[in-house]
Design an enzyme around this catalytic site. Structure first.
Site, mmCIF file in Angstrom:
data_model
loop_
_atom_site.group_PDB
_atom_site.id
_atom_site.type_symbol
_atom_site.label_atom_id
_atom_site.label_comp_id
_atom_site.label_asym_id
_atom_site.label_seq_id
_atom_site.Cartn_x
_atom_site.Cartn_y
_atom_site.Cartn_z
ATOM 1 N N CYS A 339 2.236 -2.810 2.778
ATOM 2 C CA CYS A 339 1.983 -1.692 1.861
ATOM 3 C C CYS A 339 1.821 -2.086 0.388
ATOM 4 O O CYS A 339 0.854 -1.672 -0.252
ATOM 5 C CB CYS A 339 3.065 -0.629 1.975
ATOM 6 S SG CYS A 339 3.964 -0.588 3.512
ATOM 7 N N ARG A 368 9.557 -10.106 10.409
ATOM 8 C CA ARG A 368 10.783 -9.316 10.324
ATOM 9 C C ARG A 368 11.870 -9.989 11.124
ATOM 10 O O ARG A 368 11.608 -10.614 12.148
ATOM 11 C CB ARG A 368 10.548 -7.899 10.864
ATOM 12 C CG ARG A 368 9.553 -7.146 10.016
ATOM 13 C CD ARG A 368 9.366 -5.724 10.490
ATOM 14 N NE ARG A 368 8.270 -5.098 9.757
ATOM 15 C CZ ARG A 368 7.747 -3.926 10.055
ATOM 16 N NH1 ARG A 368 8.229 -3.238 11.074
ATOM 17 N NH2 ARG A 368 6.770 -3.428 9.341
ATOM 18 N N GLN A 386 0.232 -6.290 12.364
ATOM 19 C CA GLN A 386 0.084 -4.835 12.457
ATOM 20 C C GLN A 386 -1.381 -4.462 12.283
ATOM 21 O O GLN A 386 -2.079 -5.080 11.467
ATOM 22 C CB GLN A 386 0.845 -4.169 11.311
ATOM 23 C CG GLN A 386 2.336 -4.211 11.435
ATOM 24 C CD GLN A 386 2.966 -3.464 10.273
ATOM 25 O OE1 GLN A 386 2.764 -3.807 9.122
ATOM 26 N NE2 GLN A 386 3.725 -2.431 10.582
ATOM 27 N N ASP A 388 -2.811 -2.267 10.494
ATOM 28 C CA ASP A 388 -2.277 -1.436 9.422
ATOM 29 C C ASP A 388 -3.390 -0.784 8.606
ATOM 30 O O ASP A 388 -4.498 -1.312 8.530
ATOM 31 C CB ASP A 388 -1.451 -2.345 8.505
ATOM 32 C CG ASP A 388 -0.312 -1.596 7.843
ATOM 33 O OD1 ASP A 388 -0.199 -0.377 8.064
ATOM 34 O OD2 ASP A 388 0.451 -2.239 7.102
ATOM 35 N N HIS A 390 -3.650 1.960 4.892
ATOM 36 C CA HIS A 390 -3.048 2.895 3.949
ATOM 37 C C HIS A 390 -4.146 3.760 3.370
ATOM 38 O O HIS A 390 -5.183 3.251 2.928
ATOM 39 C CB HIS A 390 -2.305 2.138 2.850
ATOM 40 C CG HIS A 390 -1.143 1.373 3.392
ATOM 41 N ND1 HIS A 390 -1.240 0.055 3.763
ATOM 42 C CD2 HIS A 390 0.115 1.771 3.699
ATOM 43 C CE1 HIS A 390 -0.072 -0.343 4.256
ATOM 44 N NE2 HIS A 390 0.769 0.678 4.233
ATOM 45 N N LYS A 470 6.786 11.998 9.584
ATOM 46 C CA LYS A 470 5.910 11.091 10.333
ATOM 47 C C LYS A 470 5.637 11.604 11.742
ATOM 48 O O LYS A 470 6.353 12.465 12.255
ATOM 49 C CB LYS A 470 6.536 9.706 10.421
ATOM 50 C CG LYS A 470 7.856 9.700 11.164
ATOM 51 C CD LYS A 470 8.304 8.302 11.520
ATOM 52 C CE LYS A 470 9.629 8.350 12.263
ATOM 53 N NZ LYS A 470 10.054 7.106 12.805
ATOM 54 N N HIS A 516 0.690 5.880 5.596
ATOM 55 C CA HIS A 516 0.741 4.596 6.304
ATOM 56 C C HIS A 516 0.400 4.904 7.753
ATOM 57 O O HIS A 516 0.908 5.879 8.291
ATOM 58 C CB HIS A 516 2.152 3.989 6.346
ATOM 59 C CG HIS A 516 2.850 3.888 5.044
ATOM 60 N ND1 HIS A 516 3.099 2.690 4.443
ATOM 61 C CD2 HIS A 516 3.410 4.827 4.253
ATOM 62 C CE1 HIS A 516 3.776 2.887 3.330
ATOM 63 N NE2 HIS A 516 3.979 4.174 3.189
HETATM 64 ZN ZN ZN Z 1 2.677 0.768 4.921
#
Ligand code: ZN
Ligand code: ZN
Length: 644
Positions: A339, A368, A386, A388, A390, A470, A516
């Protein structure tokens, strides 16, 4: 107190008495579905026959629970755990008991013993368990003062139980007895051990007392129990099927990926065949995002520690992060998330309302910390990529953006053969940042987006993250197992922390909303799920090797080479097996490799200029033209080529 039992009748019960006092009356009424296993209170609490009922209200209505209810199964399985404990104590008197709850698919009991229990022990214990069940021992509940309970468990040398008694805040504790066995327990339990009609002990593993590695290691014996023998055999079949589909085993057999102790736990190496599957998914993913107005980014794997202070991750996410590292007197951090980088891309320019929404996507690899005990193949790892993105948008764009994201999720999942999902909407928790109005807007936008797409969903009240509500989407695989993959999160926090603004139509600064989202979750996890879903037999468009060309005789090799190179020139992933082996052996190997098609070439094929086609399912088409075979391959490659 008046007790009304749904579908059975109304009864009078004196305060602080157990329902067992009504047993004969209920029996006399001969309820259609037989005697209830237990009862459910209006607040959702399971009440067994044994527990005294204290109700401040003058009447209580109960729902009877029958074997087909999942709560009844919990009661049965919890009782099964007591039977297991009794059996262990009879066979191994020195064993000391921890706790023994019912769990989703069965039950376990944590037991301390001088050595681990073996397979043979397990078989003996199971025998004993069945003996106890056959004795049809009645369960009885007793209430003791704490002192009495301590004396009792002291005499039994049950140190862990003594520890548990200390932790109970009430003055009185309850115990359940069956035969000579007694256990500290709140219940609920069935009436007698004979109600357990089918039971199986499944495995033993180590488990620290109370899950704390500073505590002694106990042996956790897992088992499962059912009201019917056929339910147990269906469940055992399911376990067999799960084992067959285990992605860790298939990943090795099909040479898709490896995780090496010497490299590090939870760190995945993609082997050439797995890398092909991953690349197909990645390329497809990128194309689909570019088509939909996303912009592709690449960002570094490490960043200065200060970035994670600003983002707040250091405060609320530290325990999931690798420790920082020092370089030239500055601290760096392996990234746990993508992010902040995307935020810096947003902040490259002054943004106008006309530019929004901005959609940045990245196949971003993050690291992680997961405890080594919870790592599991590709499903729980320490480094993963990910899918991912945004999205930065205005309030008035939020709902439309959410709809688009959800449409894309569904589009992707369908493509991989997931037709069923469960959708959960998590709303504002007690502690939250951002103003209430924005939360309301975000929650109602998420809700309307789900409704607009006709997606049924459940609300998890108060389960949102502190920075925004979410949506989580769980997919169901062919075995009916649920997997959490997709997530869509609205965030009011990071735009605040990084002071993101855009210039509005009014020429003033406004805060954008940040979304996200990950559609597949991570490539590692998604591939793990896919391997199990397909049992390693990837559809044609994803298969690392799509076609194997097999020769029956050496004489046909030149012909086989022309067939193979024609297929390769068309972009199909082809492997040749021209070895002088028996055809059956070659077929069997291709089948084990789960290759979708074999092209089999012998003299007849060579003379007529044809091919014989065999699918991994055993379907066979003899002497068709190569063009016919190619037509079929092209149509099966469709999900990739034909997707819009
Ligand atoms: Zn994010
Ligand atoms: Zn119990």
């Amino acid at each position: 107190m008046k007790i009304s039992v749904e579908g059975i009748g109304e009864f009078e019960l004196s305060d602080n008495s157990p329902l067992i006092l009504l047993l004969d009356k209920i029996k006399e009424l001969n309820p259609k579905k037989g005697l209830p296993v237990a009862f459910l209170s209006p607040s959702g609490e399971i009440i067994d026959w044994h527990t005294p009922i204290n109700s401040s209200a003058p009447s209580l209505s109960l729902k009877p629970l029958y074997p087909e209810d999942k709560e009844a199964l919990l009661v049965l399985r919890h009782t099964a755990s007591h039977v297991l404990a009794q059996a262990v104590k009879e066979l191994f008197p020195k064993a000391k008991l921890g706790i023994g709850p019912a769990i989703d698919e069965g039950f376990y009991y944590d037991i301390a013993y001088e050595r681990p229990f073996t397979e043979e022990d397990l078989a003996k214990i199971e025998e004993k368990v069945k003996e106890i069940i056959n004795k049809d021992l009645t369960l009885k509940r007793e209430e003791l003062s704490k002192e009495e309970a301590k004396a009792l468990f002291q005499s039994l040398n049950e140190d862990f139980k003594l520890e548990l008694i200390e932790e109970i805040p009430e003055d009185k504790v309850s115990v359940y007895r069956q035969g000579d066995f007694v256990d500290l327990c709140r219940g609920p339990h069935v009436l007698s051990t004979g109600e357990i009609k089918a039971i199986k002990l499944l495995s033993v593993s180590g488990a620290y007392w109370k899950g704390d590695e500073k505590n002694p290691m106990l042996w956790r014996i897992y088992g499962t129990a059912f009201f019917k023998e056929e339910d147990l055999s269906a469940y055992l079949n399911f376990l067999e099927e799960v084992k067959k589909r285990d992605h860790r085993r298939l990943g090795k057999e099909l040479e898709l990926f490896t995780i090496e102790e010497d490299i590090g736990p939870g760190l995945v190496i993609w082997l050439p065949k797995g890398a092909i599957v991953r690349r197909i998914i990645e390329d497809f993913w990128k194309d689909e995002h570019l088509k939909r107005g996303y912009q592709l980014l690449y960002t570094p794997h490490v960043a200065l520690l200060d970035l994670w202070k600003t983002s707040g991750h250091l405060d609320f996410y530290r325990e999931n992060m690798f420790p920082p590292m020092e370089l030239e007197n500055r601290a760096y951090q392996l990234k746990p998330m993508n992010c902040p980088f995307h935020i810096y891309v947003y902040n490259q320019k002054r943004r106008s309302y006309r530019e929004l929404p901005l959609r940045f996507c990245e196949l971003g690899t993050v690291y992680r910390f997961e405890r080594s005990g919870v790592l599991h193949g590709l499903l729980r790892v320490r480094g993963f990529t990910q899918d991912d993105a945004h999205i930065f948008c205005r309030e008035d764009q939020l709902q439309e953006e959410l709809i688009k994201v959800l449409e894309l999720v569904i589009y992707f999942l369908k493509l991989f053969g997931f037709e069923e999902y469960k959708v959960y909407l998590s709303t504002r928790p007690e502690k939250y940042v951002g103003d209430e109005k924005r939360w309301d807007l975000a929650e109602s936008s998420l809700q309307s987006a789900l409704q607009a797409l006709g997606l049924p969903y459940e609300i998890d009240p108060g389960e949102g993250v502190f920075y925004g509500p979410k949506i989580d989407l769980k997919i169901k695989d062919v075995l009916g197992r649920e997997w959490q993959c997709s997530t869509v999160q609205v965030d009011f926090n990071l735009p605040e922390r990084f002071d993101l603004v855009y210039v509005g139509e009014d020429n003033k600064f406004h805060r954008p909303i940040m979304i996200h989202r990950a559609l597949l979750g991570s490539l590692e996890r998604f591939l793990g799920v896919l391997i199990e879903h397909y049992a390693g037999a990837f559809p044609f468009w994803l298969a690392p090797v799509q076609i194997k060309v097999l020769t029956i005789k050496d004489r046909v090799i030149p012909y086989a080479e022309t067939v193979s190179s024609r297929l390769k020139s068309l972009g199909f992933r082809v492997e040749d097996d021209f070895r002088p082996e028996k055809l059956n052996y070659k077929i069997r190997q291709a089948q084990l490799e789960k290759v979708p098609y074999m092209i089999i070439l012998g003299e007849k094929e060579m003379e007529t200029g044809t091919v014989s086609l065999r699918s991994r399912k055993g379907e066979q088409l003899n002497n068709i033209t190569l063009d016919e075979a190619i037509e079929r391959f092209k149509s099966e490659a469709q999900p990739l080529f034909g997707a819009s």
